[in-house]
Design a protein around this motif. Structure first.
Motif, mmCIF file in Angstrom:
data_model
loop_
_atom_site.group_PDB
_atom_site.id
_atom_site.type_symbol
_atom_site.label_atom_id
_atom_site.label_comp_id
_atom_site.label_asym_id
_atom_site.label_seq_id
_atom_site.Cartn_x
_atom_site.Cartn_y
_atom_site.Cartn_z
ATOM 1 N N LEU A 96 0.823 -1.206 0.000
ATOM 2 C CA LEU A 96 0.000 0.000 0.000
ATOM 3 C C LEU A 96 0.857 1.257 0.000
ATOM 4 C CD1 LEU A 96 -2.743 1.447 0.256
ATOM 5 C CD2 LEU A 96 -2.545 1.181 2.739
ATOM 6 N N LEU A 97 1.885 1.285 0.831
ATOM 7 C CA LEU A 97 2.730 2.481 0.914
ATOM 8 C C LEU A 97 3.524 2.699 -0.368
ATOM 9 C CD1 LEU A 97 4.050 2.343 4.580
ATOM 10 C CD2 LEU A 97 2.268 3.796 3.618
ATOM 11 N N ILE A 98 4.016 1.626 -0.963
ATOM 12 C CA ILE A 98 4.739 1.777 -2.235
ATOM 13 C C ILE A 98 3.816 2.341 -3.305
ATOM 14 C CG2 ILE A 98 5.576 0.404 -4.181
ATOM 15 C CD1 ILE A 98 7.370 -1.067 -2.439
ATOM 16 N N SER A 99 2.602 1.811 -3.384
ATOM 17 C CA SER A 99 1.669 2.274 -4.415
ATOM 18 C C SER A 99 1.285 3.738 -4.191
ATOM 19 C CB SER A 99 0.420 1.393 -4.435
ATOM 20 O OG SER A 99 -0.276 1.465 -3.202
ATOM 21 N N LEU A 100 1.021 4.133 -2.945
ATOM 22 C CA LEU A 100 0.649 5.520 -2.657
ATOM 23 C C LEU A 100 1.818 6.468 -2.920
ATOM 24 C CD1 LEU A 100 -1.422 5.129 0.644
ATOM 25 C CD2 LEU A 100 -2.289 5.519 -1.662
ATOM 26 N N THR A 111 -0.474 13.080 -3.697
ATOM 27 C CA THR A 111 0.325 12.236 -2.824
ATOM 28 C C THR A 111 -0.378 12.092 -1.488
ATOM 29 O OG1 THR A 111 2.286 13.175 -3.889
ATOM 30 C CG2 THR A 111 2.632 11.826 -1.924
ATOM 31 N N VAL A 112 -0.997 10.960 -1.280
ATOM 32 C CA VAL A 112 -1.782 10.732 -0.058
ATOM 33 C C VAL A 112 -0.892 10.740 1.173
ATOM 34 C CG1 VAL A 112 -3.315 9.106 1.113
ATOM 35 C CG2 VAL A 112 -3.483 9.412 -1.361
ATOM 36 N N THR A 113 0.322 10.205 1.061
ATOM 37 C CA THR A 113 1.210 10.119 2.219
ATOM 38 C C THR A 113 1.869 11.451 2.553
ATOM 39 O OG1 THR A 113 2.860 9.233 0.664
ATOM 40 C CG2 THR A 113 1.718 7.658 2.081
ATOM 41 N N SER A 114 1.505 12.522 1.853
ATOM 42 C CA SER A 114 1.991 13.858 2.204
ATOM 43 C C SER A 114 1.077 14.531 3.224
ATOM 44 C CB SER A 114 2.088 14.734 0.953
ATOM 45 O OG SER A 114 0.789 15.003 0.430
ATOM 46 N N GLN A 115 0.030 13.833 3.646
ATOM 47 C CA GLN A 115 -0.909 14.361 4.645
ATOM 48 C C GLN A 115 -0.569 13.804 6.020
ATOM 49 O OE1 GLN A 115 -3.324 16.723 3.878
ATOM 50 N NE2 GLN A 115 -2.223 16.691 1.926
ATOM 51 N N LEU A 116 -0.182 14.684 6.929
ATOM 52 C CA LEU A 116 0.222 14.250 8.265
ATOM 53 C C LEU A 116 -0.919 13.552 9.000
ATOM 54 C CD1 LEU A 116 2.413 14.197 10.434
ATOM 55 C CD2 LEU A 116 1.660 16.463 11.173
ATOM 56 N N SER A 117 -2.142 14.034 8.792
ATOM 57 C CA SER A 117 -3.284 13.416 9.466
ATOM 58 C C SER A 117 -3.461 11.964 9.025
ATOM 59 C CB SER A 117 -4.565 14.208 9.172
ATOM 60 O OG SER A 117 -4.820 14.262 7.770
ATOM 61 N N ILE A 118 -3.177 11.680 7.752
ATOM 62 C CA ILE A 118 -3.332 10.320 7.233
ATOM 63 C C ILE A 118 -2.217 9.414 7.731
ATOM 64 C CG2 ILE A 118 -3.310 8.935 5.115
ATOM 65 C CD1 ILE A 118 -4.729 11.238 3.720
ATOM 66 N N THR A 119 -0.974 9.871 7.650
ATOM 67 C CA THR A 119 0.144 9.032 8.083
ATOM 68 C C THR A 119 0.109 8.792 9.592
ATOM 69 O OG1 THR A 119 1.582 10.998 8.255
ATOM 70 C CG2 THR A 119 1.616 9.759 6.180
ATOM 71 N N LEU A 120 -0.291 9.812 10.369
ATOM 72 C CA LEU A 120 -0.385 9.633 11.819
ATOM 73 C C LEU A 120 -1.526 8.682 12.182
ATOM 74 C CD1 LEU A 120 0.303 13.076 13.558
ATOM 75 C CD2 LEU A 120 1.643 10.974 13.672
ATOM 76 N N VAL A 176 5.294 10.665 11.277
ATOM 77 C CA VAL A 176 5.945 11.928 10.900
ATOM 78 C C VAL A 176 7.097 11.677 9.936
ATOM 79 C CG1 VAL A 176 7.331 13.851 11.778
ATOM 80 C CG2 VAL A 176 5.244 13.168 12.972
ATOM 81 N N ARG A 177 7.846 10.588 10.149
ATOM 82 C CA ARG A 177 8.977 10.284 9.264
ATOM 83 C C ARG A 177 8.509 10.103 7.825
ATOM 84 N NH1 ARG A 177 10.314 6.223 11.671
ATOM 85 N NH2 ARG A 177 12.060 6.959 12.935
ATOM 86 N N LEU A 178 7.446 9.342 7.640
ATOM 87 C CA LEU A 178 6.912 9.122 6.296
ATOM 88 C C LEU A 178 6.416 10.426 5.691
ATOM 89 C CD1 LEU A 178 5.978 7.224 4.022
ATOM 90 C CD2 LEU A 178 3.886 6.815 5.333
ATOM 91 N N PHE A 179 5.641 11.181 6.447
ATOM 92 C CA PHE A 179 5.103 12.457 5.977
ATOM 93 C C PHE A 179 6.210 13.436 5.600
ATOM 94 C CE2 PHE A 179 4.693 16.715 7.869
ATOM 95 C CZ PHE A 179 3.872 17.329 6.948
#
Length: 250
Positions: A96-100, A111-120, A176-179
């Motif tokens: 999932l993370l690779i695809s996003l 970029t969905v993983t650029s949203q802190l609310s989503i990654t947190l 936070v690291r991912l975001f």
């Protein structure tokens, strides 16, 4: 010129609300998450089609088997005998993370993983699940995880407080690291792309110098692809490490 942060704006696509208290609108993040997951499922379906029984896999089957073997090796190293129990979940997280991450690099995508609310939310949900698994496995003995062995009894309250705060920050740092890594790379790409486009449109000597920043944009894009893969791996292996802690109370 548009702000480089404008690309991270959440835009309602299908507004759904119940009064002013409950808002369940479909945003661009929701749409691109569903599209990304749909593409992944479609590619998995292709790999599990008629050619799945081939001794020498081809196409999508080769890709997914490589991914699975990679995750299987990671889970074997980190989880030992619990590998079979969690490999499906870790494989789903990694995929999932690779695809996003990669889908967010396409033009006009989000970029969905650029949203802190989503990654947190993602990291916190996983961390709560890991904690509940640890409590279920060890019972009340799980809470000994927050008191280092051999620590003086007089310092126990302070040490327990520090360990609890440190434990909670695992979930925060995971999201936070991912975001931060995804957002920083996309912002840099936007700035360099805008600068290159401005030079091309300026004419004269500046347009002749435009290939230099354009080449840099291509290099940064390649690095962003590597970051997208690396962050999916880092996120997945840290989940395995935290699972290992919950299993063995390290």
């Amino acid at each position: 010129m548009c702000s480089p942060l404008e690309q991270f704006s959440l835009i309602p696509v299908l507004p759904i609300s119940f009064g002013n208290a409950v808002v369940l609108s479909f945003s661009n993040a929701t749409v691109f998450t569903l599209v990304s997951m749909g593409l992944v499922l479609a590619s998995v379906k292709l790999s599990l089609g008629r050619g799945f029984s081939r001794v020498f896999p081809l196409g999508w089957q080769t890709l997914w088997e490589c991914f699975y073997e990679f995750i299987d090796g990671m889970c074997r190293e980190q989880l030992g005998g619990f590998r079979r129990r969690f490999i499906t979940s870790i494989f789903a997280i990694f995929t999932l993370l690779i695809s996003l991450n990669l889908f967010g690099l396409l033009p006009y995508s989000f970029t969905v993983t650029s949203q802190l609310s989503i990654t947190l939310s993602f990291s916190s949900g996983l961390f709560i699940g890991i904690t509940l698994f640890g409590i279920r496995r060890h019972g009340l003995h799980f809470f000994s995880f927050f008191l280092p062995a051999g620590a003086p009894i007089a310092l126990a309250p302070l040490l327990v407080l520090i360990e609890i705060v440190s434990y909670g920050f695992r979930a925060i740092s995971l999201g936070v690291r991912l975001f931060a890594n995804i957002t920083a790379g996309h912002t840099l790409l936007k700035i360099l792309s805008g600068f290159t486009w401005t030079m091309l449109g300026a004419g004269g000597v500046l347009s002749l110098l435009a290939p230099a920043p354009l080449a840099l944009v291509l290099v940064i894009t390649g690095l962003e692809v590597a970051v997208a893969l690396l962050q999916a791996y880092v996120f997945s292996i840290l989940v395995c490490v935290y699972l290992n802690d919950a299993i063995n109370l390290h």
